[in-house]
Design a protein around this motif. Structure first.
Motif, PDB file in Angstrom:
ATOM      1  N   ASP A  21       0.820  -1.229   0.000  1.00 35.40           N
ATOM      2  CA  ASP A  21       0.000   0.000   0.000  1.00 35.40           C
ATOM      3  C   ASP A  21       0.847   1.269   0.000  1.00 35.40           C
ATOM      4  O   ASP A  21       0.461   2.291   0.561  1.00 35.40           O
ATOM      5  CB  ASP A  21      -0.957   0.024   1.207  1.00 35.40           C
ATOM      6  CG  ASP A  21      -2.054  -1.007   1.078  1.00 35.40           C
ATOM      7  OD1 ASP A  21      -2.271  -1.484  -0.061  1.00 35.40           O
ATOM      8  OD2 ASP A  21      -2.692  -1.330   2.078  1.00 35.40           O
ATOM      9  N   THR A  71       2.374   4.731  -1.047  1.00 37.02           N
ATOM     10  CA  THR A  71       1.932   5.887  -1.826  1.00 37.02           C
ATOM     11  C   THR A  71       3.093   6.837  -2.099  1.00 37.02           C
ATOM     12  O   THR A  71       2.980   7.740  -2.930  1.00 37.02           O
ATOM     13  CB  THR A  71       0.828   6.664  -1.077  1.00 37.02           C
ATOM     14  OG1 THR A  71       1.326   7.050   0.211  1.00 37.02           O
ATOM     15  CG2 THR A  71      -0.421   5.808  -0.907  1.00 37.02           C
ATOM     16  N   ASP A  72       4.211   6.636  -1.396  1.00 29.94           N
ATOM     17  CA  ASP A  72       5.351   7.560  -1.499  1.00 29.94           C
ATOM     18  C   ASP A  72       6.639   6.741  -1.607  1.00 29.94           C
ATOM     19  O   ASP A  72       6.918   5.899  -0.755  1.00 29.94           O
ATOM     20  CB  ASP A  72       5.388   8.446  -0.254  1.00 29.94           C
ATOM     21  CG  ASP A  72       6.515   9.470  -0.291  1.00 29.94           C
ATOM     22  OD1 ASP A  72       7.304   9.444  -1.260  1.00 29.94           O
ATOM     23  OD2 ASP A  72       6.612  10.285   0.644  1.00 29.94           O
ATOM     24  N   ASN A 131       0.917  -1.650  -5.371  1.00 29.42           N
ATOM     25  CA  ASN A 131       0.889  -0.599  -4.362  1.00 29.42           C
ATOM     26  C   ASN A 131      -0.179   0.423  -4.744  1.00 29.42           C
ATOM     27  O   ASN A 131      -1.106   0.092  -5.493  1.00 29.42           O
ATOM     28  CB  ASN A 131       2.279   0.036  -4.230  1.00 29.42           C
ATOM     29  CG  ASN A 131       3.225  -0.832  -3.415  1.00 29.42           C
ATOM     30  OD1 ASN A 131       3.049  -0.981  -2.219  1.00 29.42           O
ATOM     31  ND2 ASN A 131       4.228  -1.418  -4.061  1.00 29.42           N
ATOM     32  N   LYS A 132      -0.062   1.626  -4.253  1.00 34.19           N
ATOM     33  CA  LYS A 132      -1.045   2.674  -4.564  1.00 34.19           C
ATOM     34  C   LYS A 132      -0.339   3.926  -5.082  1.00 34.19           C
ATOM     35  O   LYS A 132      -0.700   5.043  -4.756  1.00 34.19           O
ATOM     36  CB  LYS A 132      -1.884   2.993  -3.325  1.00 34.19           C
ATOM     37  CG  LYS A 132      -2.749   1.807  -2.896  1.00 34.19           C
ATOM     38  CD  LYS A 132      -3.649   2.119  -1.725  1.00 34.19           C
ATOM     39  CE  LYS A 132      -4.520   0.913  -1.394  1.00 34.19           C
ATOM     40  NZ  LYS A 132      -5.353   1.146  -0.202  1.00 34.19           N
ATOM     41  N   LEU A 133       0.655   3.693  -5.913  1.00 38.22           N
ATOM     42  CA  LEU A 133       1.483   4.794  -6.399  1.00 38.22           C
ATOM     43  C   LEU A 133       0.786   5.585  -7.496  1.00 38.22           C
ATOM     44  O   LEU A 133       0.171   5.018  -8.407  1.00 38.22           O
ATOM     45  CB  LEU A 133       2.809   4.253  -6.939  1.00 38.22           C
ATOM     46  CG  LEU A 133       3.691   3.508  -5.933  1.00 38.22           C
ATOM     47  CD1 LEU A 133       4.923   2.955  -6.620  1.00 38.22           C
ATOM     48  CD2 LEU A 133       4.094   4.430  -4.781  1.00 38.22           C
ATOM     49  N   GLN A 134       0.922   6.912  -7.435  1.00 39.70           N
ATOM     50  CA  GLN A 134       0.427   7.798  -8.481  1.00 39.70           C
ATOM     51  C   GLN A 134       1.552   8.634  -9.078  1.00 39.70           C
ATOM     52  O   GLN A 134       1.351   9.325 -10.070  1.00 39.70           O
ATOM     53  CB  GLN A 134      -0.650   8.735  -7.913  1.00 39.70           C
ATOM     54  CG  GLN A 134      -1.869   7.987  -7.381  1.00 39.70           C
ATOM     55  CD  GLN A 134      -2.914   8.940  -6.860  1.00 39.70           C
ATOM     56  OE1 GLN A 134      -3.393   9.807  -7.579  1.00 39.70           O
ATOM     57  NE2 GLN A 134      -3.269   8.786  -5.586  1.00 39.70           N
ATOM     58  N   ASN A 191      -0.810  -0.434  -9.896  1.00 39.41           N
ATOM     59  CA  ASN A 191      -0.814   0.765  -9.075  1.00 39.41           C
ATOM     60  C   ASN A 191      -1.938   1.702  -9.523  1.00 39.41           C
ATOM     61  O   ASN A 191      -2.901   1.249 -10.165  1.00 39.41           O
ATOM     62  CB  ASN A 191       0.563   1.435  -9.142  1.00 39.41           C
ATOM     63  CG  ASN A 191       1.570   0.793  -8.182  1.00 39.41           C
ATOM     64  OD1 ASN A 191       1.556   1.066  -6.996  1.00 39.41           O
ATOM     65  ND2 ASN A 191       2.429  -0.077  -8.708  1.00 39.41           N
ATOM     66  N   ASN A 222      -2.772  -0.460 -14.644  1.00 37.72           N
ATOM     67  CA  ASN A 222      -2.885   0.834 -13.989  1.00 37.72           C
ATOM     68  C   ASN A 222      -4.086   1.560 -14.591  1.00 37.72           C
ATOM     69  O   ASN A 222      -5.025   0.909 -15.061  1.00 37.72           O
ATOM     70  CB  ASN A 222      -1.574   1.607 -14.161  1.00 37.72           C
ATOM     71  CG  ASN A 222      -0.505   1.206 -13.141  1.00 37.72           C
ATOM     72  OD1 ASN A 222      -0.503   1.694 -12.023  1.00 37.72           O
ATOM     73  ND2 ASN A 222       0.396   0.310 -13.525  1.00 37.72           N
TER      74      ASN A 222
END
Length: 259
Positions: free
Chosen positions: A2, A4-5, A23-26, A45, A66
């Motif tokens: 999870d 994000t950074d 993960n939850k990468l943007q 992601n 994605n």
């Protein structure tokens, strides 16, 4: 995890292999300092763009699954394998023409309606299955392409293939809308075509389907994963010669009529 950074990765400038999948990468901007990176996997992601700062040695990237909507900003000069499978891409326009090393491009499961924009002269394998393709255009630059997957699209015509695609050996057209053998005949411009898949098209339900395809494409070695037998070849040759003779007679008849 999870995540994000990933800003912590900026310190590890000598990393060569990075897997950040699921993960939850943007945002991938922290990777711009990893100038030795060879291999990157960021499947699953929340990325909406594949745009990154150019990395000089990056050879393999997977952006599968994605929310990417276009192919702009992918400029890595050594990139050989690129996967954008399972995204929301509607057009190939915007793909950098500077991807001189790209050999394999995976675009399965997107929303592409056309092949325009795939001007990649070194490409060898192209996977476009499970899109919304209705037309094939701009393929003339794919002079080194050997494998093309177009399964599960909406193609009813086979315009767009051309003689400059002189290396294409394998073509998968399973589950499209090709109903007429006249469309199959358009594949005669492909001098090296050896294997063709046409299952689940309306034409594959026609009587003498295998024979009709072989009459049109005598160099073909395999249809729908089954090799042609010698007796099939002999029968196809007979039919082809007979039709050619009939065509000559008909043409001669037209000449007499005109005189």
């Amino acid at each position: 995890r999870d995540l994000t950074d990933i800003s912590l990765l900026e310190c590890f400038i000598h990393l060569r292999y990075v897997d950040l999948s699921e993960n939850k990468l943007q945002d991938l901007s922290p990777l711009s300092s990893l100038t030795h990176l060879l291999w990157l996997k960021v499947d699953g992601n929340l990325l909406t763009s594949a745009r990154m700062q150019e990395l000089p040695y990056l050879q393999i990237i997977s952006f599968a699954h994605n929310h990417i909507k276009d192919m702009e900003g992918i400029t890595h000069p050594c990139l050989a394998n690129l996967s954008l499978k399972g995204n929301k891409i509607r057009t190939a326009l915007g793909l950098s023409q500077a991807l001189f090393s790209l050999h394999n491009l995976e675009l399965r499961g997107n929303k592409l309606e056309s092949t325009a924009g795939l001007n990649l002269p070194k490409l060898k394998s192209l996977y476009l299955a499970q899109n919304a393709l209705r037309s094939l255009e701009g393929l003339e630059a794919l002079e080194q392409l050997t494998t093309l997957h177009l399964r599960d699209n909406q193609l009813e015509a086979l315009d767009g293939f051309c003689s400059s695609m002189k290396c294409l050996q394998y073509l998968n057209l399973r589950n499209n809308g090709i109903s007429a053998f006249e469309e199959v005949a358009k594949l005669q411009v492909l001098p090296m075509l050896k294997a063709l898949v046409l299952l689940d098209n309306p034409c594959s339900d026609e009587p003498n389907y295998r024979l009709e395809v072989l009459v049109l494409l005598p160099r073909l070695e395999r249809l729908d994963k089954e090799s042609f037998e010698q007796d099939e070849r002999a029968e196809a040759n007979e039919i082809r010669q007979k039709r050619q003779e009939e065509e000559k007679v008909r043409t001669a008849g037209w000449g007499v009529t005109e005189e």
